[in-house]
Design an enzyme around this catalytic site. Structure first.
Site, PDB file in Angstrom:
ATOM      1  N   GLU A 145       8.639 -11.210  -0.068  1.00  0.00           N
ATOM      2  CA  GLU A 145       7.485 -11.345   0.847  1.00  0.00           C
ATOM      3  C   GLU A 145       7.101 -12.791   1.037  1.00  0.00           C
ATOM      4  O   GLU A 145       7.306 -13.621   0.231  1.00  0.00           O
ATOM      5  CB  GLU A 145       6.290 -10.560   0.297  1.00  0.00           C
ATOM      6  N   LEU A 164       1.786  -5.203  -6.107  1.00  0.00           N
ATOM      7  CA  LEU A 164       2.897  -4.258  -6.184  1.00  0.00           C
ATOM      8  C   LEU A 164       2.555  -3.016  -5.353  1.00  0.00           C
ATOM      9  O   LEU A 164       2.343  -1.936  -5.868  1.00  0.00           O
ATOM     10  CB  LEU A 164       3.172  -3.893  -7.644  1.00  0.00           C
ATOM     11  N   HIS A 165       2.485  -3.206  -4.039  1.00  0.00           N
ATOM     12  CA  HIS A 165       2.196  -2.107  -3.115  1.00  0.00           C
ATOM     13  C   HIS A 165       3.499  -1.389  -2.770  1.00  0.00           C
ATOM     14  O   HIS A 165       4.528  -1.619  -3.392  1.00  0.00           O
ATOM     15  CB  HIS A 165       1.461  -2.611  -1.872  1.00  0.00           C
ATOM     16  N   SER A 166       3.490  -0.530  -1.772  1.00  0.00           N
ATOM     17  CA  SER A 166       4.636   0.356  -1.520  1.00  0.00           C
ATOM     18  C   SER A 166       5.951  -0.362  -1.235  1.00  0.00           C
ATOM     19  O   SER A 166       6.996   0.056  -1.734  1.00  0.00           O
ATOM     20  CB  SER A 166       4.316   1.338  -0.396  1.00  0.00           C
ATOM     21  N   SER A 219      -0.053  -9.264  -1.749  1.00  0.00           N
ATOM     22  CA  SER A 219      -0.583  -7.899  -1.732  1.00  0.00           C
ATOM     23  C   SER A 219      -0.279  -7.105  -3.004  1.00  0.00           C
ATOM     24  O   SER A 219      -0.555  -5.920  -3.064  1.00  0.00           O
ATOM     25  CB  SER A 219      -0.069  -7.162  -0.500  1.00  0.00           C
TER      26      SER A 219
END
Length: 86
Positions: A86, A13-15, A11
């Site tokens: 992740e 560099l999301h939150s 996904s």
């Protein structure tokens, strides 16, 4: 001190990974900047990181300057190499 790293988690560099990066960066006195194309982010500010728009496969230049730059680089590389857990 500078290195180019690839965002490999699905996904980008999301939150959540950005939060992990901030939590790591604020431990160090050194300035930690990330570059994605023409965008620049301060690794100690989550909104700055989210504005990088770093998706999976993005090549990020990491520049660290300061008294504890070697230790900071080790920890930042570890985050990228472990796909931010992740």
């Amino acid at each position: 001190m500078e290195i180019e790293l690839t965002v490999n988690n699905a996904s980008g560099l999301h939150s959540r990974p950005a939060g992990k990066l901030v939590n790591t960066a604020v431990k160090f006195k050194s300035e930690i900047m990330l570059y994605n194309g023409d965008k620049t982010a301060n690794a100690k500010r989550i909104l700055s990181l989210l504005k990088l728009g770093a998706s999976k496969g993005s090549r990020i230049k990491v520049v660290i300057e300061g008294e504890d730059e070697k230790e900071a680089m080790t920890e930042i590389k570890r985050l990228f190499y472990n796909n931010f857990g992740e």
